[in-house]
Design a protein around this motif. Structure first.
Motif, PDB file in Angstrom:
ATOM      1  N   ALA A 143       0.827  -1.203   0.000  1.00 31.43           N
ATOM      2  CA  ALA A 143       0.000   0.000   0.000  1.00 31.43           C
ATOM      3  C   ALA A 143       0.865   1.258   0.000  1.00 31.43           C
ATOM      4  N   ASN A 144       0.231   2.409  -0.055  1.00 33.93           N
ATOM      5  CA  ASN A 144       0.938   3.685   0.037  1.00 33.93           C
ATOM      6  C   ASN A 144       1.743   3.752   1.321  1.00 33.93           C
ATOM      7  N   GLY A 145       2.973   4.191   1.188  1.00 30.79           N
ATOM      8  CA  GLY A 145       3.786   4.402   2.384  1.00 30.79           C
ATOM      9  C   GLY A 145       4.360   3.134   2.985  1.00 30.79           C
ATOM     10  N   ALA A 146       4.226   1.992   2.293  1.00 32.68           N
ATOM     11  CA  ALA A 146       4.725   0.733   2.842  1.00 32.68           C
ATOM     12  C   ALA A 146       6.251   0.711   2.864  1.00 32.68           C
ATOM     13  N   GLY A 147       6.871   1.446   1.945  1.00 31.60           N
ATOM     14  CA  GLY A 147       8.329   1.453   1.888  1.00 31.60           C
ATOM     15  C   GLY A 147       8.881   0.883   0.594  1.00 31.60           C
ATOM     16  N   LYS A 148       8.039   0.775  -0.416  1.00 35.25           N
ATOM     17  CA  LYS A 148       8.478   0.192  -1.689  1.00 35.25           C
ATOM     18  C   LYS A 148       9.538   1.062  -2.366  1.00 35.25           C
ATOM     19  N   SER A 149       9.229   2.354  -2.472  1.00 36.60           N
ATOM     20  CA  SER A 149      10.203   3.243  -3.111  1.00 36.60           C
ATOM     21  C   SER A 149      11.474   3.322  -2.294  1.00 36.60           C
TER      22      SER A 149
ATOM     23  N   ILE B 272      19.976  -5.480 -14.399  1.00 36.56           N
ATOM     24  CA  ILE B 272      18.684  -5.529 -13.723  1.00 36.56           C
ATOM     25  C   ILE B 272      18.049  -4.148 -13.766  1.00 36.56           C
ATOM     26  N   LEU B 273      16.751  -4.145 -14.028  1.00 37.79           N
ATOM     27  CA  LEU B 273      16.015  -2.889 -14.129  1.00 37.79           C
ATOM     28  C   LEU B 273      15.050  -2.804 -12.946  1.00 37.79           C
ATOM     29  N   LEU B 274      15.150  -1.711 -12.191  1.00 38.50           N
ATOM     30  CA  LEU B 274      14.222  -1.497 -11.082  1.00 38.50           C
ATOM     31  C   LEU B 274      13.145  -0.530 -11.564  1.00 38.50           C
ATOM     32  N   LEU B 275      11.895  -0.939 -11.470  1.00 40.00           N
ATOM     33  CA  LEU B 275      10.803  -0.089 -11.961  1.00 40.00           C
ATOM     34  C   LEU B 275       9.896   0.294 -10.796  1.00 40.00           C
ATOM     35  N   ASP B 276       9.729   1.606 -10.581  1.00 39.29           N
ATOM     36  CA  ASP B 276       8.893   2.051  -9.467  1.00 39.29           C
ATOM     37  C   ASP B 276       7.560   2.584  -9.989  1.00 39.29           C
ATOM     38  N   GLU B 277       6.538   1.790  -9.820  1.00 39.62           N
ATOM     39  CA  GLU B 277       5.164   2.144 -10.236  1.00 39.62           C
ATOM     40  C   GLU B 277       5.072   2.694 -11.646  1.00 39.62           C
TER      41      GLU B 277
ATOM     42  N   ILE C 264      14.183  -8.110 -13.821  1.00 42.50           N
ATOM     43  CA  ILE C 264      13.337  -6.977 -13.430  1.00 42.50           C
ATOM     44  C   ILE C 264      12.842  -7.072 -11.986  1.00 42.50           C
ATOM     45  N   LEU C 265      12.982  -5.953 -11.280  1.00 39.85           N
ATOM     46  CA  LEU C 265      12.353  -5.830  -9.964  1.00 39.85           C
ATOM     47  C   LEU C 265      11.316  -4.721 -10.090  1.00 39.85           C
ATOM     48  N   LEU C 266      10.058  -5.121  -9.954  1.00 41.11           N
ATOM     49  CA  LEU C 266       8.944  -4.227 -10.273  1.00 41.11           C
ATOM     50  C   LEU C 266       8.164  -3.875  -9.015  1.00 41.11           C
ATOM     51  N   VAL C 267       8.105  -2.581  -8.720  1.00 39.48           N
ATOM     52  CA  VAL C 267       7.289  -2.125  -7.601  1.00 39.48           C
ATOM     53  C   VAL C 267       5.949  -1.667  -8.150  1.00 39.48           C
ATOM     54  N   GLU C 268       4.865  -2.117  -7.559  1.00 39.46           N
ATOM     55  CA  GLU C 268       3.556  -1.732  -8.080  1.00 39.46           C
ATOM     56  C   GLU C 268       2.505  -1.622  -6.987  1.00 39.46           C
TER      57      GLU C 268
ATOM     58  N   LYS D  10       7.972 -14.088  -9.269  1.00 38.59           N
ATOM     59  CA  LYS D  10       7.906 -14.130  -7.801  1.00 38.59           C
ATOM     60  C   LYS D  10       7.381 -12.807  -7.276  1.00 38.59           C
ATOM     61  N   ALA D  11       6.917 -12.830  -6.034  1.00 42.28           N
ATOM     62  CA  ALA D  11       6.355 -11.600  -5.477  1.00 42.28           C
ATOM     63  C   ALA D  11       6.613 -11.498  -3.980  1.00 42.28           C
ATOM     64  N   TYR D  12       6.717 -10.256  -3.539  1.00 44.70           N
ATOM     65  CA  TYR D  12       6.838  -9.969  -2.111  1.00 44.70           C
ATOM     66  C   TYR D  12       5.762  -8.954  -1.746  1.00 44.70           C
ATOM     67  N   VAL D  13       5.248  -9.065  -0.546  1.00 45.76           N
ATOM     68  CA  VAL D  13       4.287  -8.073  -0.058  1.00 45.76           C
ATOM     69  C   VAL D  13       4.942  -7.297   1.071  1.00 45.76           C
ATOM     70  N   LEU D  14       4.914  -5.983   0.946  1.00 46.30           N
ATOM     71  CA  LEU D  14       5.534  -5.117   1.943  1.00 46.30           C
ATOM     72  C   LEU D  14       4.426  -4.369   2.677  1.00 46.30           C
ATOM     73  N   GLU D  15       4.470  -4.416   4.005  1.00 49.49           N
ATOM     74  CA  GLU D  15       3.485  -3.677   4.806  1.00 49.49           C
ATOM     75  C   GLU D  15       4.220  -2.901   5.871  1.00 49.49           C
ATOM     76  N   THR D  16       4.012  -1.610   5.895  1.00 54.06           N
ATOM     77  CA  THR D  16       4.670  -0.702   6.840  1.00 54.06           C
ATOM     78  C   THR D  16       6.105  -1.125   7.187  1.00 54.06           C
TER      79      THR D  16
END
Ligand SMILES: Nc1ncnc2c1ncn2[C@@H]1O[C@H](COP(=O)(O)OP(=O)(O)OP(=O)(O)O)[C@@H](O)[C@H]1O
Ligand SMILES: [Mg+2]
Lengths: 234, 298
Positions: free
Chosen positions: A35-41, A155-160, A187-191, A203-209
């Protein structure tokens, strides 16, 4: 290929990442959703060397990179398309792409990659002398991706990359991401658009706060009850 | 005063103003480039101009070198000085609050002024005449050889700068850092190196201005940088701080306004006019003549 281990990142007193670990295997598309503010960026910015982790390690092909300055990390083959694109709006499309190739001196290779970028994003080819700030949102996203590819990253990092784009354009961008991956770039994709991200990722990871709460193959996560509830709308 | 002599006077003041203005422009360029890249009003910039004049003086008066080599030596030495100052005084404060860096700049300025007094004495020195002082009469307007040299050198330097900024890799990196530092880092640009390069270029231009002023007014002293430094700063703000063509325009305008004020009114109002302009811009067009109106980057 890329391994992030137990990193802690702060903005002053704000503890943004709390022991985040993740791994990207060569050739894959890995997505980080949350979610917003989880720390992905924050995670991507730390990998790129714009932020330094207080604790933990980041290794890329066996080398620790957490202490290296950003420009050296780019030279190792890690390129990022930052959130909000961050193109150089006052420069032409061509100049933006040239800056993408800043670390390189092989004019022949740069020329080939320029052709490759224009082939992948024909709309940029038509607009090469246009000032980047006057491109549409979708074109700016393409330019940001093209610019990142110009360093010929491993490797390409993509932020949203889907941020603020119409659904049709989102589809187009995601199919281009798949093509780039098929051509050999990891590719590491943040979405936030978990649905689209999980549909193309391995593969996927879920980041929460600031913490990784779930990880697995994209299929597993797409099927998981909690992910469906929180990120896929039921 | 009849109309013909008014026109003649106007033309004459324009010539004087543009010569003086090119010097302001050369100094203003450094202010604006350094501001563009690290958002710092480098108050020591006027003193770099003074050092440049002294470097030129030593090259011509003591080493008996001719004009072009002296100019180049002054520019190179000032470039090195600028880089050393950035490295020693500003870089350690890269993540400090802006006000801390600003105060440091004032400190550096005082250090250079009084350090120079100690080294070369406060006594003004006479800059050797490197050109035969010839006076040309063009349609009733008087143009001297120094003015021609000032115009020619400034023009060449500005053309070279324009080329460097727009067509070289370092210039593009400079514009990228100035626009968005983090994005520039993601391109693999070594931001510290680019900042260093910017200080070198800005300082070299200021030194050229110092040498040209030495030739124009024949006299240099350790505090000579204060007033032109302030005026060039006003010029940079007038054109739009951070904008390179703005500094060129602002500098020339500033020189012309000053010349007109001293020619038609009195030279006592000259400095008041300069700072009056600053107040007017800050009131009515804070982003300067060529600036886009307040669009802070996000
Ligand atoms: N420059 C900053 N200074 C202070 N706190 C920050 C800064 N940048 C981010 N944060 C904080 O760190 C946390 C993580 O932010 P981050 O930008 O990484 O989130 P995100 O997952 O990318 O969110 P979004 O989906 O909205 O982009 C947030 O709580 C945010 O407020
Ligand atoms: Mg984000």
């Amino acid at each position: 290929m890329l391994e992030v281990k137990q990193i802690d990142v702060y903005y002053g007193a704000i503890h943004a990442l709390k022991g985040v670990s993740l791994e990207v295997v060569e050739g894959e598309i890995v997505t980080l959703i949350g979610a917003n503010g989880a720390g992905k960026s924050t995670t991507l910015r730390t990998i790129s060397g714009l932020l330094k982790p207080q604790k933990g390690t980041i290794t890329f092909e066996g080398q620790t990179i957490a202490a290296k300055p950003a420009q050296q990390i780019v030279k190792l083959g890690i390129s990022q398309v930052p959130e909000g694109r961050r193109i150089f709006a006052n420069m032409s499309v061509m100049e933006n792409l040239e800056l993408g190739a800043y670390i390189r001196n092989d004019n022949k290779g740069i020329g080939e990659d320029l052709d490759m970028v224009f082939k992948r994003f024909p709309r940029l080819a038509e607009r090469r002398t246009q000032i980047a700030g006057t491109l549409s949102g979708g074109e700016q996203q393409m330019l940001a991706m093209g610019r990142a590819l110009m360093s010929r990253p491993r490797i390409l990092l993509l932020d949203e990359p889907s941020m603020g784009l119409a659904p049709l354009l989102v589809k187009e961008i995601f199919s281009i991401i798949k093509e780039i991956n098929a051509a050999g770039t990891t590719i590491l994709l943040v979405e936030q658009n978990a649905h689209m991200a999980l549909s193309i990722a391995h593969k996927a990871y879920v980041l929460e706060t600031g913490r990784i709460t779930l990880s697995g193959t994209a299929k597993e996560l797409a099927a998981s009850e909690s992910v469906r509830k929180a990120y896929l709308g039921g | 005063m009849d109309f013909a002599s008014f026109l003649q006077q106007l033309g004459q003041q324009l010539i004087n103003g543009i010569s003086l203005g090119s010097i302001y422009a050369l100094i203003a360029l450094g202010y604006t480039m350094i501001y563009g890249i690290i958002r710092l009003i480098n108050f020591a910039h006027g003193d770099i101009y003074m050092l440049g004049a002294y470097f030129g003086y030593f090259a011509t008066a003591i080493l008996k070198m001719s004009f072009i080599p002296s100019l180049i030596i002054a520019m190179v030495l000032a470039a090195i000085t600028g880089m050393v100052i950035e490295r020693a005084a500003y870089r350690p404060l890269r993540s400090a609050p802006r006000i801390a860096v600003l105060i440091t700049a004032i400190g550096v300025s005082l250090f250079l002024e009084y350090g120079s007094m100690l080294l070369v004495t406060p006594q003004p020195r006479t800059f050797p005449a490197v050109f035969p002082a010839e006076i040309y009469n063009v349609g009733g307007l008087v143009l001297n050889s120094q003015q021609i040299v000032i115009l020619a050198v400034s023009l060449i330097l500005m053309l070279v700068l324009n080329y460097v900024v727009h067509y070289t890799k370092s210039g593009k990196a400079m514009r990228a850092v100035s626009y968005d530092t983090d994005a520039a880092k993601l391109m693999g640009i070594d931001v510290d190196k680019v900042i260093s390069f910017t200080f070198a270029v800005g300082s070299a231009l200021a030194a050229a201005a110092g040498v040209l002023v030495g030739i124009y007014y024949n006299s240099i002293d350790p505090l000579m940088g204060i007033m032109p430094g302030l005026k060039a700063f006003v010029a940079a703000v007038l054109g739009g701080i951070g904008i390179i063509p703005g500094a060129m325009l602002g500098g020339v305008l500033m020189g012309v306004i000053e010349a007109l004020v001293s020619g038609f009114f009195s030279s006592t109002f000259r400095d008041a006019a300069a700072f009056g302009i600053l107040i007017l811009i800050l009131l009515f067009r804070p982003s300067g003549l060529l600036g886009k109106n307040v669009r802070e980057k996000v």
